[in-house]
Design a protein around this motif. Structure first.
Motif, mmCIF file in Angstrom:
data_model
loop_
_atom_site.group_PDB
_atom_site.id
_atom_site.type_symbol
_atom_site.label_atom_id
_atom_site.label_comp_id
_atom_site.label_asym_id
_atom_site.label_seq_id
_atom_site.Cartn_x
_atom_site.Cartn_y
_atom_site.Cartn_z
ATOM 1 N N LEU A 132 42.802 -51.459 -20.673
ATOM 2 C CA LEU A 132 42.413 -52.342 -21.770
ATOM 3 C C LEU A 132 43.459 -52.267 -22.881
ATOM 4 N N SER A 133 43.433 -53.227 -23.748
ATOM 5 C CA SER A 133 44.385 -53.241 -24.860
ATOM 6 C C SER A 133 44.156 -52.033 -25.764
ATOM 7 N N GLU A 134 45.190 -51.655 -26.492
ATOM 8 C CA GLU A 134 45.133 -50.457 -27.323
ATOM 9 C C GLU A 134 44.021 -50.512 -28.365
ATOM 10 N N GLY A 135 43.627 -51.704 -28.753
ATOM 11 C CA GLY A 135 42.590 -51.824 -29.767
ATOM 12 C C GLY A 135 41.248 -51.272 -29.350
ATOM 13 N N HIS A 136 41.055 -51.041 -28.069
ATOM 14 C CA HIS A 136 39.772 -50.512 -27.589
ATOM 15 C C HIS A 136 39.743 -48.987 -27.599
ATOM 16 N N GLY A 137 40.842 -48.349 -27.956
ATOM 17 C CA GLY A 137 40.830 -46.913 -28.217
ATOM 18 C C GLY A 137 40.964 -46.002 -27.033
ATOM 19 N N PHE A 138 41.428 -46.491 -25.880
ATOM 20 C CA PHE A 138 41.596 -45.632 -24.709
ATOM 21 C C PHE A 138 43.069 -45.321 -24.490
ATOM 22 N N VAL A 139 43.328 -44.103 -24.010
ATOM 23 C CA VAL A 139 44.681 -43.657 -23.682
ATOM 24 C C VAL A 139 44.717 -43.304 -22.204
ATOM 25 N N ASP A 140 45.734 -43.803 -21.515
ATOM 26 C CA ASP A 140 45.913 -43.507 -20.100
ATOM 27 C C ASP A 140 46.509 -42.103 -19.965
ATOM 28 N N THR A 141 45.676 -41.129 -19.650
ATOM 29 C CA THR A 141 46.175 -39.755 -19.547
ATOM 30 C C THR A 141 47.105 -39.581 -18.356
ATOM 31 N N MET A 142 46.935 -40.383 -17.311
ATOM 32 C CA MET A 142 47.842 -40.305 -16.177
ATOM 33 C C MET A 142 49.264 -40.652 -16.606
ATOM 34 N N ALA A 143 49.377 -41.655 -17.495
ATOM 35 C CA ALA A 143 50.696 -42.016 -18.020
ATOM 36 C C ALA A 143 51.183 -40.988 -19.035
ATOM 37 N N GLN A 144 50.271 -40.469 -19.865
ATOM 38 C CA GLN A 144 50.659 -39.509 -20.887
ATOM 39 C C GLN A 144 51.207 -38.230 -20.273
ATOM 40 N N TYR A 145 50.587 -37.755 -19.180
ATOM 41 C CA TYR A 145 50.993 -36.494 -18.563
ATOM 42 C C TYR A 145 51.726 -36.716 -17.237
ATOM 43 N N SER A 146 52.325 -37.873 -17.037
ATOM 44 C CA SER A 146 52.972 -38.164 -15.756
ATOM 45 C C SER A 146 54.137 -37.225 -15.472
ATOM 46 N N SER A 147 54.742 -36.663 -16.505
ATOM 47 C CA SER A 147 55.874 -35.756 -16.283
ATOM 48 C C SER A 147 55.432 -34.437 -15.649
ATOM 49 N N TYR A 148 54.117 -34.135 -15.660
ATOM 50 C CA TYR A 148 53.611 -32.895 -15.084
ATOM 51 C C TYR A 148 53.323 -33.019 -13.592
ATOM 52 N N GLY A 149 53.174 -34.233 -13.098
ATOM 53 C CA GLY A 149 52.747 -34.416 -11.711
ATOM 54 C C GLY A 149 53.657 -35.346 -10.942
ATOM 55 N N TRP A 150 53.248 -35.661 -9.721
ATOM 56 C CA TRP A 150 54.039 -36.513 -8.839
ATOM 57 C C TRP A 150 53.749 -37.996 -9.066
ATOM 58 N N TRP A 151 52.678 -38.300 -9.781
ATOM 59 C CA TRP A 151 52.310 -39.701 -9.978
ATOM 60 C C TRP A 151 53.184 -40.326 -11.062
ATOM 61 N N GLY A 152 53.226 -41.645 -11.031
ATOM 62 C CA GLY A 152 53.976 -42.365 -12.051
ATOM 63 C C GLY A 152 53.095 -42.758 -13.213
ATOM 64 N N GLY A 153 53.666 -43.458 -14.162
ATOM 65 C CA GLY A 153 52.908 -43.856 -15.340
ATOM 66 C C GLY A 153 52.003 -45.034 -15.112
ATOM 67 N N GLU A 154 52.178 -45.749 -13.954
ATOM 68 C CA GLU A 154 51.396 -46.963 -13.742
ATOM 69 C C GLU A 154 50.102 -46.725 -12.982
ATOM 70 N N ALA A 155 49.988 -45.598 -12.249
ATOM 71 C CA ALA A 155 48.775 -45.338 -11.466
ATOM 72 C C ALA A 155 48.790 -43.900 -11.002
ATOM 73 N N SER A 156 47.744 -43.517 -10.269
ATOM 74 C CA SER A 156 47.679 -42.163 -9.726
ATOM 75 C C SER A 156 48.439 -42.044 -8.418
ATOM 76 N N ALA A 157 49.040 -43.136 -7.954
ATOM 77 C CA ALA A 157 49.832 -43.102 -6.732
ATOM 78 C C ALA A 157 51.161 -42.404 -6.993
ATOM 79 N N PRO A 158 51.848 -41.977 -5.920
ATOM 80 C CA PRO A 158 53.178 -41.361 -6.108
ATOM 81 C C PRO A 158 54.126 -42.309 -6.838
ATOM 82 N N ARG A 159 55.115 -41.734 -7.474
ATOM 83 C CA ARG A 159 56.052 -42.521 -8.269
ATOM 84 C C ARG A 159 56.684 -43.629 -7.433
ATOM 85 N N GLY A 160 56.712 -44.810 -8.019
ATOM 86 C CA GLY A 160 57.290 -45.961 -7.352
ATOM 87 C C GLY A 160 56.334 -46.718 -6.459
ATOM 88 N N LEU A 161 55.126 -46.172 -6.213
ATOM 89 C CA LEU A 161 54.154 -46.815 -5.332
ATOM 90 C C LEU A 161 52.956 -47.355 -6.094
#
Length: 333
Positions: free
Chosen positions: A155-184
């Motif tokens: 949802l748009s930023e005005g609704h107050g949600f933060v994508d933690t998968m994107a925020q902490y993507s540097s800690y895991g194998w997933w990318g910032g766009e989804a919980s799938a592996p980077r690039g997928l």
């Protein structure tokens, strides 16, 4: 008159729960299950699950509208727990990072491990449990198709949600766009939020651990796993609370339909066997050792040999009855 104790009303719900979840294959078909037939079936269902998520992308604007409508309903019902959980996971990395690993991993690890455990150790319950999981998954795919839903994180930023998968993507194998592996990330349907099969599969795992685990620790895990998964999917902004409720409802519908699906499968199997009967005799079957006219095998023999009775007319003088086939009657003296 002797007084009888009144039945405990508190045990009735527990007995009903045990009866509902005590799925057992009473047809005897479980004895014929083999891993080389089960594995392709499981892979087929998972492939259908993944393909269904891809094909049911839906219109982005309608998916956003559905997400906002769910959010409005939750606010009216005072069920909006996503915001405080998401703020907590966003602010506290020691909670957010493990939650992201939980969301990206356990859904695809715990369920297969429990399927293998049931197949090996709880054979009588495996077929029914597998059928319950598969039936519920297909119901969930129908939900993805009919109701594409935008998750809170998109949802748009005005609704107050933060994508933690994107925020902490540097800690895991997933990318910032989804919980799938980077690039997928583009290969997943990010609008398949309603119902939450993360919660649905976790509930199935919890029931299996509770019903078939033999230790208090297994039962504790059976309760904790679905509850923690529900908190994780909301705290990471991947699902609404009503998505989790819908996931539990899907599993309930699958549980009710499981006996019907198993009966239909048994009927289809019976018809196939009747139409294409097996020519080979089942191993261990007893009967005559005759495999063709005049050929017999006896204990210890691997290759049948031709035998002829020499006690009848035309037999050579002095022929003994033992020259005949095994089991030939001795000549009267």
């Amino acid at each position: 008159m002797p007084q009888t104790d009144a039945p405990r009303t508190g045990t009735a719900p527990r007995a009903r729960f045990r009866r509902w979840t005590d799925l057992r294959d009473v047809s005897g078909a479980h004895a014929r299950l083999r891993w080389w037939t089960e594995l392709p079936l499981i892979l087929l269902v998972y492939a259908s699950y993944s393909a269904g998520r891809l094909l049911a992308r839906g219109d982005t604007s309608s998916a956003v509208d559905h997400g906002l409508e769910i959010l409005r309903i939750e606010k009216v019902l005072h069920l909006n727990a996503e915001h405080p959980l998401n703020r907590l996971f966003t602010r506290e990395a020691w909670l957010g990072v493990p939650a992201d690993f939980w969301y990206a991993s356990l859904h695809y690890l715990v369920t297969p491990v429990l399927l293998v455990w049931l197949f090996r150790s709880r054979t009588a319950h495996y077929r029914a449990a597998r059928t319950w999981l598969m039936t519920s998954t297909f119901i969930g795919l129908i939900g993805f198709t009919l109701l594409p839903t935008c998750p809170p994180r998109l949802l748009s930023e005005g609704h107050g949600f933060v994508d933690t998968m994107a925020q902490y993507s540097s800690y895991g194998w997933w990318g910032g766009e989804a919980s799938a592996p980077r690039g997928l990330g583009g290969m997943t349907n990010q609008y398949a939020a309603m119902p939450s099969l993360h919660v649905g599969w976790a509930l199935w795992c919890g029931v299996m651990l509770w019903r078939h685990g033999r230790t208090p620790l297994a039962r504790l895990a059976g309760v904790a796993y679905p509850l923690l998964t529900t908190i994780v999917v909301m705290g990471t902004a991947n699902h609404y609370f009503l998505d989790a409720v819908a996931g539990a409802a899907v599993m309930g519908a699958g549980l009710l339909l499981t006996p019907v699906v198993m009966r239909l499968a048994d009927r289809a199997r019976t018809r196939l066997v009747a139409r294409f009967p097996r020519s080979a005799t089942a191993p261990g079957a007893t009967g005559s050792s005759i495999v063709s006219a005049g050929c017999q095998t006896s204990a210890g023999e691997r290759i049948p040999r031709q035998r002829e009775s020499r006690t009848g007319p035309g037999a050579e003088p002095g022929a003994s009855p033992t020259d005949a086939g095994d089991g030939a009657p001795a000549a009267a003296r």
